[in-house]
Design a protein around this motif. Structure first.
Motif, short mmCIF file in Angstrom:
data_model
loop_
_atom_site.label_atom_id
_atom_site.label_comp_id
_atom_site.label_asym_id
_atom_site.label_seq_id
_atom_site.Cartn_x
_atom_site.Cartn_y
_atom_site.Cartn_z
N GLU A 53 0.83 -1.21 0.00
CA GLU A 53 0.00 0.00 0.00
C GLU A 53 0.87 1.26 0.00
OE1 GLU A 53 -2.31 -0.75 3.48
OE2 GLU A 53 -3.83 -1.88 2.39
N VAL A 74 -1.77 -1.66 -9.81
CA VAL A 74 -2.50 -2.44 -8.80
C VAL A 74 -2.93 -3.78 -9.39
CG1 VAL A 74 -4.61 -2.53 -7.41
CG2 VAL A 74 -3.25 -0.43 -7.47
N LYS A 78 -1.74 -7.45 -7.98
CA LYS A 78 -2.75 -8.42 -7.55
C LYS A 78 -2.65 -9.72 -8.34
CE LYS A 78 -6.96 -6.99 -6.84
NZ LYS A 78 -8.24 -6.27 -6.97
N LYS A 79 -2.51 -9.60 -9.65
CA LYS A 79 -2.43 -10.78 -10.50
C LYS A 79 -1.17 -11.59 -10.22
CE LYS A 79 -4.97 -11.96 -13.25
NZ LYS A 79 -6.04 -12.99 -13.14
N TYR A 81 0.43 -11.84 -7.34
CA TYR A 81 0.21 -12.59 -6.10
C TYR A 81 -0.75 -13.76 -6.32
CZ TYR A 81 2.83 -9.84 -2.74
OH TYR A 81 3.85 -9.27 -2.02
N GLU A 82 -1.75 -13.54 -7.13
CA GLU A 82 -2.73 -14.58 -7.40
C GLU A 82 -2.09 -15.75 -8.16
OE1 GLU A 82 -6.47 -14.94 -10.39
OE2 GLU A 82 -6.42 -13.14 -9.16
N LYS A 88 -4.86 -13.95 -2.71
CA LYS A 88 -5.52 -12.71 -3.08
C LYS A 88 -5.12 -11.61 -2.11
CE LYS A 88 -9.24 -14.55 -5.64
NZ LYS A 88 -9.54 -14.02 -6.92
N ILE A 89 -4.83 -10.43 -2.67
CA ILE A 89 -4.50 -9.29 -1.80
C ILE A 89 -5.43 -8.15 -2.12
CG2 ILE A 89 -2.10 -9.92 -1.44
CD1 ILE A 89 -1.38 -7.73 -3.50
#
Length: 89
Positions: A53, A74, A78-79, A81-82, A88-89
């Motif tokens: 963040e 962003v 996110k992708k 990490y996924e 999921k974040i």
């Protein structure tokens, strides 16, 4: 943390999900910027959400980035990490 291995794995998984070439290139560019910023951590798993963040907030406040750039950044994080951590974040 070996950013090159993470980016290669990210690219392969995006290809398997049939993302367009331009999207893959953009996501890798965004992910690379993020990984350089958090290179002090030994792995993705150890990066606190607060640091993710803070990175995005820093880019918005100091980088004077556009809304579309922010959304891309962003989305790529996110992708990543996924696909890499199944998280999921």
């Amino acid at each position: 943390m070996n950013s090159e291995i993470i980016l290669e794995s990210f690219e392969k998984r995006l290809l398997m999900q049939r993302y367009a070439g331009n999207t893959i290139r953009s996501y890798k560019d965004y992910a690379s910027i993020f990984l350089k910023h958090v290179s002090k951590y030994p792995s993705l798993e150890e990066i606190p959400l607060s640091d993710i963040e803070a990175f995005i907030n820093e880019k918005v406040q100091n980088g004077k980035i556009s809304v579309s750039y922010q959304k891309g950044l962003v989305g790529a994080i996110k992708k990543m990490y996924e696909l890499i951590l199944d998280k999921k974040i």
